[in-house]
Design an enzyme around this catalytic site. Structure first.
Site, PDB file in Angstrom:
ATOM      1  N   HIS A 190       1.726  11.010  -2.017  1.00 28.28           N
ATOM      2  CA  HIS A 190       0.468  10.828  -1.309  1.00 28.28           C
ATOM      3  C   HIS A 190      -0.258  12.160  -1.313  1.00 28.28           C
ATOM      4  O   HIS A 190       0.160  13.110  -0.638  1.00 28.28           O
ATOM      5  CB  HIS A 190       0.722  10.343   0.124  1.00 28.28           C
ATOM      6  CG  HIS A 190      -0.496   9.796   0.786  1.00 28.28           C
ATOM      7  ND1 HIS A 190      -0.591   9.632   2.149  1.00 28.28           N
ATOM      8  CD2 HIS A 190      -1.669   9.361   0.274  1.00 28.28           C
ATOM      9  CE1 HIS A 190      -1.771   9.120   2.444  1.00 28.28           C
ATOM     10  NE2 HIS A 190      -2.438   8.956   1.317  1.00 28.28           N
ATOM     11  N   HIS A 200       0.858  -1.190   0.000  1.00 31.17           N
ATOM     12  CA  HIS A 200       0.000   0.000   0.000  1.00 31.17           C
ATOM     13  C   HIS A 200       0.892   1.238   0.000  1.00 31.17           C
ATOM     14  O   HIS A 200       1.859   1.314   0.754  1.00 31.17           O
ATOM     15  CB  HIS A 200      -0.893  -0.002   1.240  1.00 31.17           C
ATOM     16  CG  HIS A 200      -1.689   1.258   1.422  1.00 31.17           C
ATOM     17  ND1 HIS A 200      -1.339   2.245   2.324  1.00 31.17           N
ATOM     18  CD2 HIS A 200      -2.811   1.698   0.793  1.00 31.17           C
ATOM     19  CE1 HIS A 200      -2.227   3.224   2.256  1.00 31.17           C
ATOM     20  NE2 HIS A 200      -3.120   2.926   1.332  1.00 31.17           N
TER      21      HIS A 200
END
Length: 626
Positions: free
Chosen positions: A228, A182
């Site tokens: 991110h 992830h």
């Protein structure tokens, strides 16, 4: 327990920051440790010198008994007797006499290389000495008790699980648990750490087979970067990530690598990504032909050395300039909308670089409507993503529907957004429902990540583990496994912890305690479905670099196929938190019975050079004979 040394409460432990000890000092310790004639010296308050006798590493009684049994009471176990030991006690049924001789020969060469001072110091002289005993002498005559004990401690020859791929790799991808990362580009936390290709490379080298990249426009809107979104993480270029994936995709095994895109791009940038992907990967890139309806995923075997893309296809008939992320809470694309984009909607591949949507092999989506509808099994296969929270909620009312969905389709689970420290969640909730992609933050060092490492040591560490048959079984009325159903114990595992060795080689003398040798104990867990979870711990062995526990624990399991044996060594500290002495996790379904040498790993999952545990595993079936 009586000891001539001080008790663990007599002196406070002083922590040191000394690093591991390697090199020439380690070689000196090899000579000293375990010969029964030496001492460890510890200084106290710069005035007193305390001496602790070093225990000799000896075969436990069980090892002596087994040696005597298979050596027919003699002092030497012949190659044929050694073969019988491997077959009958170690359950290695296919070993031939030639195999047994080959193992003994290789073991003999290794032992000579590691322990013979002449072999180390003067290779030239040993080559010239024509009267020297040949290296294969041991395998011709067999093993003494001490040599037999040394063999049992060699993980290379006597490890707890198989090293090679042995599962059927010809089933569709949906039949496998897949090692999944992830936010694979993050070096640390989810809010402010740097983005880099380094954690991607490390993950691939470990065997991870699903890499996630978050795609965002650069400030100029002319290029694509990975970071991110809506955080302070520093970006890395997509090109750098893709090139590193190409270089390291098959470092661990030849089976396919899946790249999941979290897409936050415009139509123009998606076209740039399509061209970038096809140019970098070339023939390594696999994607279905336009006329392929994709009613079943290809197998890992069919996709060897291939890269495949998985993401949510851009919406049909729109400008495609909307966020297409699966994990974005603002995403307005439902699974039904995603599923409506069929292969018929995709334009034929032109001579130039194929369009972005045409490169997607595993079509993905996130449920925005009812979960019941999202879990419906259609004609075409696809991937669905759920957060760990949504999975737990869905499991309460739709457990069987999730299992049924995952028999043909792929389910990806990802961490909840509040895990800003890159912590992880309990993976068994996903596995017991058949979820193939249980996505973990691989840059962490938590105990849950150790479980993930352990699960994917199975099947030779290739990154693909065949799901147990009960998750794929379908009854005559379409009934499937119900994870909520109460199950009976089907198998019992007996785990015996004999002895540990090697800390004196991998750590400085005062790493654990400045004033005395360490006080080790071992914790043994079964982690699996809730009914199977259990834990035990051994006694503390005071002032011993080579602790001898000789303790056995019994675990009953209802779903041994998903159980993981977790082992952790701690060093007792009365005045502070107990020190970490190493850990490992092993898939119960892969455990080899008999005496086994178990390697130990650090917090990050890196194997210690020398530390090993000698253990024994025995299984008993609780099922009534047919």
């Amino acid at each position: 327990m009586s000891h001539s040394h001080r008790s663990s409460s007599e002196y406070p432990k002083s922590k040191t920051k000394e690093s591991k000890t390697f090199g020439s000092s380690s070689e000196k310790k090899i000579k000293k440790m375990g010969d029964g004639n030496n001492t460890n010296n510890y200084k106290m308050f710069k005035f007193f010198n305390r001496k602790f006798k070093i225990s000799e590493l000896k075969p436990p009684p069980d090892v002596k008994d087994i040696f005597s049994k298979f050596a027919a009471g003699g002092d030497l176990m012949s190659p044929d007797q050694f073969r019988t030991f491997l077959i009958e006690h170690q359950a290695e049924k296919s070993v031939s006499l030639a195999d047994a001789k080959r193992i003994l020969h290789e073991f003999s060469l290794r032992r000579q290389h590691l322990t013979d001072p002449k072999h180390k110091k003067d290779k030239k002289q040993s080559k010239e000495n024509k009267t020297a005993a040949p290296a294969h002498q041991t395998h011709e005559h067999g093993l003494t008790l001490d040599e037999f004990f040394n063999f049992l401690f060699e993980e290379e020859f006597n490890g707890p699980i198989k090293r090679e791929v042995h599962h059927d790799m010809t089933a569709p991808l949906s039949h496998y648990f897949i090692y999944t990362g992830h936010n694979s580009y993050l070096t640390g936390n989810q809010l402010s750490s740097d983005c880099s290709d380094v954690p991607i490379i490390k993950a691939l080298e470990r065997g991870v087979k699903v890499i996630e990249l978050d795609l965002w426009p650069t400030s100029s809107k002319q290029d694509v970067q990975v970071y991110h979104g809506r955080t302070l993480t520093a970006p890395v270029t997509l090109v750098k990530c893709l090139k590193s994936i190409k270089e390291h995709a098959f470092d661990k095994s030849p089976y396919p690598v899946v790249i999941t895109f979290e897409d936050h791009l415009t139509t123009k940038l998606r076209c740039i990504v399509a061209e970038m992907v096809t140019q970098i990967f070339g023939d390594m890139l696999y994607y279905p032909k336009p006329e392929d309806p994709m009613t079943e995923f290809p197998s890992p075997e069919a996709l060897k050395y291939r890269i495949i893309i998985s993401t949510k296809p851009p919406k049909v008939g729109e400008g495609n300039d909307k966020d297409s992320s699966e994990e974005s809470e603002k995403s307005d694309c439902s699974d039904k909308e995603t599923e409506s984009k069929t292969a018929v909607d995709i334009k034929p591949i032109q001579s130039e670089a194929p369009e972005y949507a045409e490169l997607i092999t595993i079509h993905a989506g996130k449920p925005q409507g009812g979960l019941k509808e999202a879990l419906e099994v259609g004609e075409k296969v696809r991937r669905l993503s759920l957060s760990e929270q949504k999975l737990e909620k869905a499991a309460e009312d739709h457990g069987a529907d999730i299992v049924r969905f995952t028999q043909r389709n792929i389910l990806r689970i990802y961490p909840k957004g509040t895990r800003v420290t890159s912590s992880n969640y309990k993976p068994h909730v996903g596995w017991m429902h058949g979820a193939q992609m249980v996505a973990f933050n691989m840059q962490g060092r938590d105990k849950l990540l150790w479980l993930m490492h352990g699960m994917f040591r199975a099947n030779g560490g290739c990154g693909y583990v065949k799901k147990p048959g009960f998750l794929m079984h379908k009854g005559p009325n379409n009934e499937v496994f119900d994870p909520r159903r109460h199950l009976m114990v089907t198998k019992t595992l007996k785990v015996k912890v004999y002895v540990g060795n090697g800390w004196h080689l991998d750590f400085s003398q005062t790493h654990f305690d400045s004033f005395s040798p360490p006080d080790f104990y071992t914790k043994v867990y079964i982690v699996g479905v809730p009914a199977d979870c259990a834990k035990y711990k051994t006694e503390i062995k005071n002032d011993e670099w080579i602790p001898v526990w000789d303790e056995e624990f019994t675990f009953g399991m209802t779903v041994p196929e998903l159980a993981i044996l977790r082992i952790e060594v701690r060093e007792y500290d009365r005045s502070d938190k107990d020190d970490f002495g190493g850990q490992t996790c092993l898939p119960v379904s892969e455990l080899r019975t008999g005496f086994r040498s178990v390697a130990v790993y650090d917090h990050k999952g890196e194997k210690y050079t020398s530390v090993r545990l000698l253990m024994r595993f025995q299984f008993e079936s609780n099922l009534a004979p047919a």
